[in-house]
Design an enzyme around this catalytic site. Sequence first.
Site, PDB file in Angstrom:
ATOM      1  N   GLU A 211       0.891  -1.181  -0.064  1.00  0.00           N
ATOM      2  CA  GLU A 211      -0.102   0.005   0.053  1.00  0.00           C
ATOM      3  C   GLU A 211       0.870   1.299  -0.039  1.00  0.00           C
ATOM      4  OE1 GLU A 211      -2.996   2.522   3.198  1.00  0.00           O
ATOM      5  OE2 GLU A 211      -2.519   0.267   3.221  1.00  0.00           O
TER       6      GLU A 211
ATOM      7  N   ARG B 189       0.809  10.457   0.564  1.00  0.00           N
ATOM      8  CA  ARG B 189       1.249  11.293   1.469  1.00  0.00           C
ATOM      9  C   ARG B 189       2.375  12.124   1.069  1.00  0.00           C
ATOM     10  NH1 ARG B 189       0.886   8.122   7.393  1.00  0.00           N
ATOM     11  NH2 ARG B 189      -1.241   6.965   6.688  1.00  0.00           N
TER      12      ARG B 189
ATOM     13  N   LYS C  40     -11.027  -1.285   6.435  1.00  0.00           N
ATOM     14  CA  LYS C  40     -10.103  -1.134   7.387  1.00  0.00           C
ATOM     15  C   LYS C  40     -10.596  -0.405   8.634  1.00  0.00           C
ATOM     16  CE  LYS C  40      -7.233   2.631   6.257  1.00  0.00           C
ATOM     17  NZ  LYS C  40      -6.437   3.665   5.917  1.00  0.00           N
TER      18      LYS C  40
END
Length: 204
Positions: free
Chosen positions: A43, A47, A130
Amino acid sequence: MKDVTIETIMRTSPVIPVLVIDDAATARALAEALVAGGLRVLEVTLRTAAALDAIREMKQVPGAIVGAGTVVSTGQFDDVMDAGAEFIVSPGLTETLGRVVVDSRVPFLPGIATAGDIMRGYDLGLRHFKFFPAETSGGLKALKALAAPFHEAQFCPTGGITEASARDWLAFEKVLCVGGSWVTPAGAAMADVEAKARAAANLR
């Protein structure tokens, strides 16, 4: 990956490395080390400015299943699909983003922290979530309480999970995998990353 379900991806390995990549030039070697250690699902979080290029680089590694994390808008969804992301992870769940991803049939793992979040996901036909941020949202005890009314739901807790705590999370039958950043500590040599990945891959 449109014919591969998010459940299949979640069951591929017990730990999904959550990656914050500042330099795309390091991405391929990092993916190679993680895959060699047995962690194929990667993943890449949105960011940093390097994230999209990192996805493109990691996609070149045989065996890697590369997704985009921290997707919070439909514009970002378009960007990561252009970069070749094979699954989508978001920190939360909105109907706007959720509907676009669900309609695309791309495997989707949206973040939830409350019963209302899960119900919103159910309305979209989702059953895999999640749990985020896992530790500060009440930890394993909270997830067990949340999961009880939603017997179809399965989870990937992320946020504050450590090598020491991961096994406890994975022992809960509703948890298919966990997300964590401990596998790729800052400044680690690739040999160390591979060793940590191998240990993580053997947690279940």
